[in-house]
Design a protein around this motif. Sequence first.
Motif, PDB file in Angstrom:
ATOM      1  N   TYR A 333      37.954 109.919 -37.267  1.00 17.87           N
ATOM      2  CA  TYR A 333      38.219 108.346 -38.275  1.00 17.87           C
ATOM      3  C   TYR A 333      36.883 108.606 -39.310  1.00 17.87           C
ATOM      4  N   LYS A 334      36.456 108.783 -38.984  1.00 15.90           N
ATOM      5  CA  LYS A 334      35.275 109.571 -40.421  1.00 15.90           C
ATOM      6  C   LYS A 334      36.162 110.822 -41.026  1.00 15.90           C
ATOM      7  N   TYR A 335      36.992 111.557 -40.927  1.00 15.09           N
ATOM      8  CA  TYR A 335      37.877 112.408 -41.653  1.00 15.09           C
ATOM      9  C   TYR A 335      38.755 112.289 -42.348  1.00 15.09           C
ATOM     10  N   ILE A 336      39.546 111.045 -41.528  1.00 18.97           N
ATOM     11  CA  ILE A 336      40.748 110.223 -42.235  1.00 18.97           C
ATOM     12  C   ILE A 336      40.536 109.508 -42.967  1.00 18.97           C
ATOM     13  N   GLY A 337      39.115 107.980 -42.662  1.00 21.65           N
ATOM     14  CA  GLY A 337      38.058 107.872 -43.934  1.00 21.65           C
ATOM     15  C   GLY A 337      38.469 108.674 -45.271  1.00 21.65           C
ATOM     16  N   TYR A 355      52.713 111.341 -43.613  1.00 19.03           N
ATOM     17  CA  TYR A 355      52.703 111.222 -42.110  1.00 19.03           C
ATOM     18  C   TYR A 355      51.490 110.357 -41.159  1.00 19.03           C
ATOM     19  N   LEU A 356      50.622 109.790 -41.589  1.00 22.77           N
ATOM     20  CA  LEU A 356      50.529 108.749 -41.087  1.00 22.77           C
ATOM     21  C   LEU A 356      51.247 107.868 -41.355  1.00 22.77           C
ATOM     22  N   LYS A 357      51.304 107.279 -42.503  1.00 25.86           N
ATOM     23  CA  LYS A 357      52.001 106.020 -42.304  1.00 25.86           C
ATOM     24  C   LYS A 357      53.044 106.507 -42.065  1.00 25.86           C
ATOM     25  N   GLU A 358      54.232 107.263 -42.094  1.00 30.94           N
ATOM     26  CA  GLU A 358      55.222 106.847 -41.606  1.00 30.94           C
ATOM     27  C   GLU A 358      55.514 106.656 -40.337  1.00 30.94           C
ATOM     28  N   ARG A 359      54.133 107.488 -39.217  1.00 33.01           N
ATOM     29  CA  ARG A 359      54.496 107.513 -37.675  1.00 33.01           C
ATOM     30  C   ARG A 359      53.392 106.121 -37.553  1.00 33.01           C
ATOM     31  N   ASN A 360      53.508 105.032 -38.329  1.00 35.74           N
ATOM     32  CA  ASN A 360      52.264 103.747 -37.895  1.00 35.74           C
ATOM     33  C   ASN A 360      51.252 104.382 -37.424  1.00 35.74           C
ATOM     34  N   TYR A 361      50.321 104.865 -37.677  1.00 36.21           N
ATOM     35  CA  TYR A 361      49.073 105.568 -37.009  1.00 36.21           C
ATOM     36  C   TYR A 361      48.382 104.364 -37.114  1.00 36.21           C
ATOM     37  N   HIS A 362      47.990 103.909 -35.702  1.00 33.26           N
ATOM     38  CA  HIS A 362      46.700 102.996 -36.472  1.00 33.26           C
ATOM     39  C   HIS A 362      45.470 103.124 -36.778  1.00 33.26           C
ATOM     40  N   LEU A 363      45.298 102.274 -37.649  1.00 35.11           N
ATOM     41  CA  LEU A 363      43.710 102.880 -38.194  1.00 35.11           C
ATOM     42  C   LEU A 363      42.779 102.126 -37.921  1.00 35.11           C
ATOM     43  N   PRO A 364      41.932 101.834 -37.281  1.00 38.29           N
ATOM     44  CA  PRO A 364      40.516 100.683 -37.461  1.00 38.29           C
ATOM     45  C   PRO A 364      40.279 100.996 -38.430  1.00 38.29           C
ATOM     46  N   THR A 365      39.262  99.640 -38.994  1.00 34.22           N
ATOM     47  CA  THR A 365      39.135  99.087 -40.149  1.00 34.22           C
ATOM     48  C   THR A 365      37.313 100.132 -40.601  1.00 34.22           C
ATOM     49  N   LYS A 366      37.759 100.556 -38.942  1.00 27.83           N
ATOM     50  CA  LYS A 366      35.943 102.134 -39.630  1.00 27.83           C
ATOM     51  C   LYS A 366      36.846 102.597 -40.371  1.00 27.83           C
ATOM     52  N   VAL A 367      38.032 102.797 -40.571  1.00 25.31           N
ATOM     53  CA  VAL A 367      38.740 103.648 -40.987  1.00 25.31           C
ATOM     54  C   VAL A 367      38.172 103.728 -42.617  1.00 25.31           C
ATOM     55  N   TYR A 368      38.787 102.130 -43.502  1.00 25.16           N
ATOM     56  CA  TYR A 368      38.898 101.898 -44.721  1.00 25.16           C
ATOM     57  C   TYR A 368      36.751 102.053 -45.304  1.00 25.16           C
ATOM     58  N   GLY A 371      36.108 105.667 -46.310  1.00 25.95           N
ATOM     59  CA  GLY A 371      36.597 105.765 -46.986  1.00 25.95           C
ATOM     60  C   GLY A 371      35.920 105.401 -48.316  1.00 25.95           C
ATOM     61  N   LEU A 372      35.202 103.987 -47.643  1.00 27.29           N
ATOM     62  CA  LEU A 372      34.574 103.134 -49.122  1.00 27.29           C
ATOM     63  C   LEU A 372      33.942 104.441 -49.024  1.00 27.29           C
ATOM     64  N   LEU A 373      32.663 104.273 -48.287  1.00 31.75           N
ATOM     65  CA  LEU A 373      31.189 105.012 -47.984  1.00 31.75           C
ATOM     66  C   LEU A 373      31.254 106.096 -48.220  1.00 31.75           C
ATOM     67  N   TYR A 374      32.493 107.137 -48.838  1.00 37.13           N
ATOM     68  CA  TYR A 374      32.814 108.805 -49.237  1.00 37.13           C
ATOM     69  C   TYR A 374      32.952 108.692 -50.317  1.00 37.13           C
ATOM     70  N   ARG A 375      33.508 107.454 -51.046  1.00 36.98           N
ATOM     71  CA  ARG A 375      34.311 107.606 -52.285  1.00 36.98           C
ATOM     72  C   ARG A 375      32.436 106.640 -53.223  1.00 36.98           C
ATOM     73  N   TYR A 376      31.629 105.848 -52.564  1.00 36.41           N
ATOM     74  CA  TYR A 376      30.729 105.824 -52.932  1.00 36.41           C
ATOM     75  C   TYR A 376      29.275 107.203 -52.867  1.00 36.41           C
ATOM     76  N   ASN A 377      29.303 107.738 -52.068  1.00 34.16           N
ATOM     77  CA  ASN A 377      28.096 108.524 -52.286  1.00 34.16           C
ATOM     78  C   ASN A 377      28.781 109.776 -53.574  1.00 34.16           C
TER      79      ASN A 377
END
Length: 394
Positions: A333-337, A355-368, A371-377
């Motif tokens: 999940y850290k990698y996807i974020g 591909y993630l979107k096409e297959r409706n791969y479930h993304l829990p809130t922590k992924v986002y 993602g935000l933490l990655y951008r912040y850093n």
Amino acid sequence: MIVINKPKLFIEAEFVIISSEINIFEEKEILWYKFPVEFQNYLVTENLDAFLVGLLFLGLKNGYDIRLESQVSEKLYYNLTHYLIPALCLANPALTRIEILPKELNGQNLNTGNIAGTGLSCGIDSFATYYDHIKENGRFSIGYFTFFNVGSHGDMGGERARKVYKERLHAVREFAMGENKKVITVDSNLSEILQVNFQKSHSLRSISCVLHLQKLFRNYYYASAYRFDHFKLNLIDTSDSDIFNLNMLSTESTSFYSSVAQLSRVERSQLVSQNPSTYPFLDVCTNPWIDKPYLNCSYCYKCLRTQLTLEIGDNLKFYNQVFDLKKYQEIKYKYIGELLGKNGKSPLDQELIAYLKERNYHLPTKVYIYGLLYRYNFYKLKLKRYFKEIIENN
Ligand SMILES: [Zn+2]
């Protein structure tokens, strides 16, 4: 000026070595390539094609013209001087347009083997190349796999790279044996002489090994990194323009193809995972250290990208012998974020997100949140560097 002299052949136990004395101004070097002795009769001694292509990047990088003390393929000479050298220089302004000065041109077709070959690294692209050609016949059918030590196991070569090469060869041999095919190994000191970055010169290095075997290979498939609509002339990595580069390295005897360029990485992964023979052998890892508990470290960017692609397609479970799936589940999940949050996404990143979107791969809130933490850093680091620069300049 680089001078390449007429090649010499000699036998050393079960190997045959083809070598040439190279003069780089006052310096004398011996560039050698070592093949299994049974392929001796397929080695090209008539032309200096292989040595020229192997040393081409060194000439371009240092602005050294290359003089050949023997023949060169007429077609290769035309391709290099009219197209490939200008294109490489256009892609990378640090390179110099050099002259190739051959003693004589040879327009003869030297090929007698009339068969095809491809490199086998046991990665997604090389496996996809094999399965994409499995129904071919005659000169397009893959008769042999190749495995080279010219930089992919360590840019600058040396004993450490040679150790990794020998270690990786076990799995390659085992897979090939299961497919009833031989592996043509090629060891060389090309990396030691070049001393340049592998990514900028990998196609030239590998093709130089194949050009020694022009009598054997009528066609050779060099696995492309990208689909052909991602073509571009690139300063850092020549893979982006391989579809052009490889064609320009073809001779009267051997044609080169940038294979599986018609398939996306997702499509290649699907093709590979339909073949159970790949399950114990898939090796995509960029981590060169040996004695891993699994064939793949499971946490480098290539391991993570491959595992996620396979998981979305419901195929990852088949590769539980080669990946540490527990480790993958802990960090995915850290990698996807990070994948979603990063700037400058590569075509392969964009394809994976689609591909993630096409297959409706479930993304829990922590992924986002990742993602935000990655951008912040990312921005924090950028600001820090910016402020440091201001302080230092005032
Ligand atoms: Zn890895």
